[in-house]
Design a protein around this motif. Structure first.
Motif, PDB file in Angstrom:
ATOM      1  N   ASP A  92      -0.907   0.767  -7.821  1.00  0.00           N
ATOM      2  CA  ASP A  92      -0.462  -0.273  -8.757  1.00  0.00           C
ATOM      3  C   ASP A  92       0.857   0.108  -9.424  1.00  0.00           C
ATOM      4  O   ASP A  92       1.761  -0.731  -9.564  1.00  0.00           O
ATOM      5  N   TYR A 105      -2.850   1.926  -1.475  1.00  0.00           N
ATOM      6  CA  TYR A 105      -3.905   0.907  -1.469  1.00  0.00           C
ATOM      7  C   TYR A 105      -4.854   1.132  -0.286  1.00  0.00           C
ATOM      8  O   TYR A 105      -6.076   0.957  -0.420  1.00  0.00           O
ATOM      9  N   ARG A 165      -4.864  -6.934  -2.886  1.00  0.00           N
ATOM     10  CA  ARG A 165      -3.634  -6.327  -3.403  1.00  0.00           C
ATOM     11  C   ARG A 165      -2.801  -5.712  -2.276  1.00  0.00           C
ATOM     12  O   ARG A 165      -1.569  -5.774  -2.285  1.00  0.00           O
TER      13      ARG A 165
END
Length: 418
Positions: free
Chosen positions: A374, A389, A408
């Motif tokens: 993130d 990720y 994501r």
């Protein structure tokens, strides 16, 4: 077998396992026997309920079945007079599985179980692990994941802990008042881990198990009444209530994870927030701040603002700084890094995360690469973010978290490098 029966047995396991095992341990004093007989009762339920129909009171059916199994096992095991007297005692307490007071006046077998598991003769992690195993029915693998150790390592700890209780003759009771403080830390840790297993389940399709959360809160309230001068008991109750207040908004209608900044705060339980803040204030007035009070103060910072944009991240980062000094665990340091990133920017947070990453202390913990991903994404380093990720996705324990991370990853991959 019908879906109705499967659901009923699963619900009974969540609701009744800890009570049945705790009661069997109280009556027999044999931890392995208690677990085995409880397991046999649930196995019989899966066999008989489809044929005979669901009992009016599933918990009572399971309790009676488990007790009868224990009596049969003891009769077959030995003919010694002592064991026969034990069998006679069990038969005489046909309806005594609900409670039986000890010198403390506490009438809850599960709380007595926690205090027995948390005897100072046992190592701290063994105390917590053994309670989770017997009270919740969590598997050894699930508990190992909670402690970030291998399943084999956790299995050995559990065997040693049970052996220590048996060999040392540790009594199954809440200790006298003057001995309570030496077990407080471990008991609080057990209750918080129980709550966390419900709040963020370690495995499975569901992110949350509200029955475990409710049981942890109930036991924490009971502990606070038992130890009214210990502020950390109030701190833990406040922390649980403040987290629990958000339960309706943590996943959407499809069961997908909703992050804190996107949750509908109008659906948070204001009554639990108000109670949590009031309980926290009661704790803080004792002027002996501890880790649960600090965590509750952090949770209150989130719970008491109507808009995520108004969150006082500087205050939260400061509180995490205090918490790290009290509890310098790698998970707390990771949470501190998130707060620093929100207060001072993603680069500042990433610096702390990279230090944790290099240390290896959180190897296998999915939230480390997820947090790193993130922050890299926010810094525009999307190729590195995508790799992180993928790492987090491979480690995530629940389907809800895997779906979130997959989304994501897809977004990051589509956007490409800035």
């Amino acid at each position: 077998m019908t879906a109705e029966v499967e659901a009923a047995v699963a619900e009974a396991f969540r609701q009744e396992w800890g009570r049945i095992v705790a009661a069997l341990i109280r009556v027999t004093g044999d931890w392995d026997l208690a677990e085995e007989c409880a397991q046999e009762a649930f196995a019989l339920a899966l066999e008989r309920w489809p044929r005979d129909g669901l009992p009016h009171r599933p918990g009572a059916w399971l309790t009676t079945t488990a007790r009868n199994r224990a009596v049969d096992r003891l009769r077959r095991r030995t003919t010694e007079a002592a064991k026969l007297r034990e069998v006679a005692t069990m038969a005489s307490v046909h309806n005594a599985f609900g409670s039986s007071e000890d010198d403390s006046g506490v009438q809850d077998d599960r709380l007595r179980l926690i205090f027995t598991c948390c005897h100072p003769a046992l190592p701290l992690e063994a105390r917590v692990a053994l309670t989770l195993r017997t009270l919740t029915g969590m598997t050894t693998a699930e508990i190992a994941r909670a402690f970030l150790v291998t399943e084999a390592t956790m299995a050995k700890r559990l065997v040693r802990a049970k052996g220590k209780i048996s060999n040392a003759g540790i009594p199954y009771r809440v200790p006298p008042a003057h001995l309570l403080p030496e077990r407080t830390g471990a008991v609080l840790a057990v209750l918080y881990l129980l709550f966390n297993e419900g709040y963020s389940a370690s495995t499975g399709a569901d992110l949350m198990r509200w029955d475990l959360c409710a049981e942890a809160i109930r036991l924490a309230r009971l502990l606070a009444r038992l130890m009214p001068d210990e502020p950390e008991t109030y701190g833990l109750v406040a922390l649980m209530l403040l987290h629990h207040s958000r339960r309706a908004t943590r996943v959407d209608a499809a069961g997908d994870l909703v992050t804190l900044d996107h949750q509908d705060r109008t659906r948070w339980n204001q009554g639990e927030i108000d109670e949590g803040v009031a309980v926290l204030e009661t704790a803080l007035r004792r002027d002996r701040p501890g880790p649960y009070q600090l965590q509750a103060a952090i949770a209150a910072c989130h719970a008491t603002v109507a808009d995520a944009a108004d969150t006082d991240w500087a205050q939260i980062a400061e509180l995490y700084g205090q918490l790290v000094r009290v509890v310098p665990s790698p998970v707390v340091k990771l949470n501190q890094a998130v707060a620093v990133a929100m207060a001072d920017g993603p680069a500042a947070g990433l610096e702390l995360v990279e230090t944790l990453h290099a240390s290896g202390d959180l190897t296998g913990y999915h939230l480390l690469p997820a947090t790193r991903a993130d922050l890299l994404r926010r810094l525009g380093r999307r190729t590195e973010a995508a790799e992180a990720y993928r790492e987090a996705l491979a480690l995530a324990p629940t389907e809800a978290e895997r779906r979130y991370l997959a989304n994501r990853l897809a977004e990051t991959t589509l956007q490409g490098e800035d």
